[in-house]
Design a protein around this motif. Structure first.
Motif, PDB file in Angstrom:
ATOM      1  N   ALA A 173    -100.163  12.655  48.745  1.00 32.62           N
ATOM      2  CA  ALA A 173     -99.000  11.882  48.995  1.00 32.62           C
ATOM      3  C   ALA A 173     -97.932  12.073  48.182  1.00 32.62           C
ATOM      4  CB  ALA A 173     -99.513  10.609  49.652  1.00 32.62           C
ATOM      5  N   ILE A 174     -98.012  12.882  47.321  1.00 38.09           N
ATOM      6  CA  ILE A 174     -96.963  12.994  46.350  1.00 38.09           C
ATOM      7  C   ILE A 174     -96.617  14.467  46.246  1.00 38.09           C
ATOM      8  CG2 ILE A 174     -98.529  13.496  44.499  1.00 38.09           C
ATOM      9  CD1 ILE A 174     -96.717  12.083  42.568  1.00 38.09           C
ATOM     10  N   VAL A 299     -99.129  13.042  57.642  1.00 38.94           N
ATOM     11  CA  VAL A 299     -98.979  12.702  56.354  1.00 38.94           C
ATOM     12  C   VAL A 299     -98.581  11.275  56.455  1.00 38.94           C
ATOM     13  CG1 VAL A 299     -97.228  12.815  54.477  1.00 38.94           C
ATOM     14  CG2 VAL A 299     -97.788  14.978  55.753  1.00 38.94           C
ATOM     15  N   THR A 300     -99.173  10.388  55.665  1.00 35.07           N
ATOM     16  CA  THR A 300     -99.345   8.817  55.730  1.00 35.07           C
ATOM     17  C   THR A 300     -98.376   8.104  54.711  1.00 35.07           C
ATOM     18  OG1 THR A 300    -101.458   8.851  54.297  1.00 35.07           O
ATOM     19  CG2 THR A 300    -101.760   8.528  56.529  1.00 35.07           C
ATOM     20  N   ALA A 301     -98.202   8.808  53.698  1.00 31.38           N
ATOM     21  CA  ALA A 301     -97.212   8.180  52.575  1.00 31.38           C
ATOM     22  C   ALA A 301     -96.522   9.348  51.669  1.00 31.38           C
ATOM     23  CB  ALA A 301     -97.727   7.009  51.891  1.00 31.38           C
ATOM     24  N   ILE A 302     -95.595   8.959  51.156  1.00 34.21           N
ATOM     25  CA  ILE A 302     -94.880  10.192  50.156  1.00 34.21           C
ATOM     26  C   ILE A 302     -94.409   9.395  49.073  1.00 34.21           C
ATOM     27  CG2 ILE A 302     -93.281  12.070  49.689  1.00 34.21           C
ATOM     28  CD1 ILE A 302     -93.283  12.602  52.672  1.00 34.21           C
ATOM     29  N   TYR A 303     -94.795   9.648  47.784  1.00 31.88           N
ATOM     30  CA  TYR A 303     -94.412   9.032  46.807  1.00 31.88           C
ATOM     31  C   TYR A 303     -93.844  10.095  45.788  1.00 31.88           C
ATOM     32  CZ  TYR A 303     -97.216   5.150  48.276  1.00 31.88           C
ATOM     33  OH  TYR A 303     -97.664   4.180  49.383  1.00 31.88           O
ATOM     34  N   SER A 304     -93.089   9.487  44.713  1.00 33.61           N
ATOM     35  CA  SER A 304     -92.610  10.438  43.640  1.00 33.61           C
ATOM     36  C   SER A 304     -92.458   9.709  42.384  1.00 33.61           C
ATOM     37  CB  SER A 304     -91.236  11.309  44.039  1.00 33.61           C
ATOM     38  OG  SER A 304     -90.738  11.937  43.040  1.00 33.61           O
ATOM     39  N   HIS A 305     -92.402  10.503  41.293  1.00 30.01           N
ATOM     40  CA  HIS A 305     -92.353   9.982  39.819  1.00 30.01           C
ATOM     41  C   HIS A 305     -91.140  10.310  39.271  1.00 30.01           C
ATOM     42  CE1 HIS A 305     -92.686  13.804  37.947  1.00 30.01           C
ATOM     43  NE2 HIS A 305     -93.940  14.273  39.000  1.00 30.01           N
ATOM     44  N   LEU A 306     -90.267  11.106  40.221  1.00 28.71           N
ATOM     45  CA  LEU A 306     -88.973  11.675  39.565  1.00 28.71           C
ATOM     46  C   LEU A 306     -88.056  10.619  40.373  1.00 28.71           C
ATOM     47  CD1 LEU A 306     -89.452  15.128  40.410  1.00 28.71           C
ATOM     48  CD2 LEU A 306     -89.540  14.119  38.101  1.00 28.71           C
ATOM     49  N   LYS A 307     -86.685  10.546  39.898  1.00 29.37           N
ATOM     50  CA  LYS A 307     -85.807   9.680  40.293  1.00 29.37           C
ATOM     51  C   LYS A 307     -85.132  10.643  41.400  1.00 29.37           C
ATOM     52  CE  LYS A 307     -84.636   7.500  35.946  1.00 29.37           C
ATOM     53  NZ  LYS A 307     -83.393   7.183  35.111  1.00 29.37           N
ATOM     54  N   ALA A 308     -84.661   9.862  42.401  1.00 29.77           N
ATOM     55  CA  ALA A 308     -83.845  10.575  43.408  1.00 29.77           C
ATOM     56  C   ALA A 308     -82.426  11.047  42.879  1.00 29.77           C
ATOM     57  CB  ALA A 308     -83.505   9.707  44.678  1.00 29.77           C
ATOM     58  N   PRO A 309     -82.157  12.413  43.437  1.00 27.10           N
ATOM     59  CA  PRO A 309     -80.752  12.941  42.910  1.00 27.10           C
ATOM     60  C   PRO A 309     -79.536  12.140  43.368  1.00 27.10           C
ATOM     61  CG  PRO A 309     -81.642  14.135  44.831  1.00 27.10           C
ATOM     62  CD  PRO A 309     -82.931  13.092  44.524  1.00 27.10           C
ATOM     63  N   PRO A 310     -78.634  11.978  42.613  1.00 21.95           N
ATOM     64  CA  PRO A 310     -77.517  11.226  42.847  1.00 21.95           C
ATOM     65  C   PRO A 310     -76.804  11.853  44.119  1.00 21.95           C
ATOM     66  CG  PRO A 310     -76.820  12.773  41.109  1.00 21.95           C
ATOM     67  CD  PRO A 310     -78.352  12.798  41.267  1.00 21.95           C
ATOM     68  N   ALA A 311     -76.405  10.829  45.178  1.00 21.92           N
ATOM     69  CA  ALA A 311     -75.738  11.139  46.246  1.00 21.92           C
ATOM     70  C   ALA A 311     -74.281  11.904  46.004  1.00 21.92           C
ATOM     71  CB  ALA A 311     -75.612   9.999  47.108  1.00 21.92           C
ATOM     72  N   LYS A 312     -74.086  12.884  46.904  1.00 23.65           N
ATOM     73  CA  LYS A 312     -72.802  13.787  46.529  1.00 23.65           C
ATOM     74  C   LYS A 312     -71.793  12.935  47.208  1.00 23.65           C
ATOM     75  CE  LYS A 312     -74.947  18.247  46.948  1.00 23.65           C
ATOM     76  NZ  LYS A 312     -75.241  19.456  47.743  1.00 23.65           N
ATOM     77  N   ALA A 313     -70.622  12.814  46.439  1.00 20.49           N
ATOM     78  CA  ALA A 313     -69.474  12.243  46.911  1.00 20.49           C
ATOM     79  C   ALA A 313     -68.663  12.703  48.124  1.00 20.49           C
ATOM     80  CB  ALA A 313     -68.348  12.241  45.759  1.00 20.49           C
TER      81      ALA A 313
END
Length: 313
Positions: A173-174, A299-313
């Motif tokens: 799940a990661i 796929v029952t779940a998805i996790y991440s230890h990383l920060k999401a990338p910043p949204a594009k302007a």
């Protein structure tokens, strides 16, 4: 064996629980179900006890060890869901590990197996990374997990700490594999970070665990990996091929974020020499076996230890 398994409802923990129950061992699982899934564990099995709780609850941990009297401990519990929640990472990965270690000492366990992250090495100077490379973590997850391992190392317990590549197998799940599979199947867009990682099949992980749990097995710190690195784009391409998708345009590739390492590939030579172990599955076999499992179970779940990338302007 009487095995106390923290984080036993996670991907690694639940697969090991099934394996040990099938072999006739007694298993006690402690999990707070923050990332682990209760449905990953058998509903009723005479050899299994499931306790919902946190490793940072010292009284609970002490009581479980005193009552269950484990012969072996597998410490898989870890906080990583929110990279900005330093206190939760510290409470679980440092304080919680200390509680489990001290409770294990109090009952005289024969073997303590700890799961560590390859991110404890930080940004390595050379690849593949040997097991004696310096620890230079730079994220909350890596720092706190490294501190937990350090306390275990000075505990006097007969221990093994496994610094793991990306283990792929049932209920993963990661990471990029479930992310790409889910998004591409739903017709959603993806991006690939320009990073290199190593991946290892669950069955190869099992064979390492059989070796380190054996009576009289050596102690210490070991890498678990095939020793080969592959780009995230390679995974994406295999998922696209597996799903039979035709892309309208190339997938965007982005530079790794500030909390990510461009390349992490572990050197398993010490593990191979010490235990006579060798991985059986190639990179492509490993990824395709994982995708075939998702085809059947989803796929029952998805996790991440990383920060999401910043949204594009």
């Amino acid at each position: 064996m009487r095995i106390l398994l923290t984080g036993g409802a996670g991907c690694l923990g639940s697969n090991l629980t099934e394996r040990y129950l099938d072999a006739g061992h007694q298993v006690l699982v402690l999990d707070n179900f923050a990332t682990g899934q209760r449905g990953s564990l058998p509903e009723a099995h005479p050899g299994l006890t499931v306790v919902e709780g946190k490793v940072q609850d010292r009284a609970l941990v002490d009581n479980l060890f005193a009552e269950f009297r484990p012969s072996h401990v597998i410490h898989s519990a870890a906080a990583y869901k929110d990279p900005d929640d330093w206190l939760e990472d510290t409470r679980t990965n440092v304080e919680g590990t200390i509680h489990v270690v001290e409770a294990a000492k109090a009952v005289g366990v024969k073997r303590f197996v700890n799961f560590h992250t390859a991110l404890g090495y930080g940004r390595p100077e050379a690849l593949p990374i040997p097991a004696d490379a310096p620890a230079r973590p730079f994220t909350s997850y890596g720092i706190s997990k490294q501190a937990g391992e350090n306390y275990l190392a000075v505990s006097g317990l007969p221990f093994v700490s496994l610094r793991l590549a990306n283990v792929t197998g049932p209920r993963l799940a990661i990471g990029p594999i479930p992310t790409f599979y889910t998004r591409l199947k739903a017709g959603k867009g993806c991006f690939c970070s320009r990073t290199v990682r190593d991946f290892i099949d669950m069955d190869d992980f099992f064979s390492v665990m059989d070796a380190v749990m054996a009576e009289g097995a050596p102690s210490g710190v070991f890498n678990v990996s095939t020793g080969t690195g592959h780009t995230i784009k390679e995974i994406f391409d295999i998922v696209v091929d597996h799903l039979g998708i035709t892309l309208n345009e190339p997938v965007p590739e982005v530079e790794p974020g500030a909390d990510d390492a461009p390349a992490v590939v572990l050197d398993p030579s010490k593990t191979i020499e010490t235990f006579g172990w060798r991985p059986r599955y190639s990179f492509e076999q490993t990824i395709r076996r994982m995708l075939a499992w998702y085809d059947v179970h989803g796929v029952t779940a998805i996790y991440s230890h990383l920060k999401a990338p910043p949204a594009k302007a």
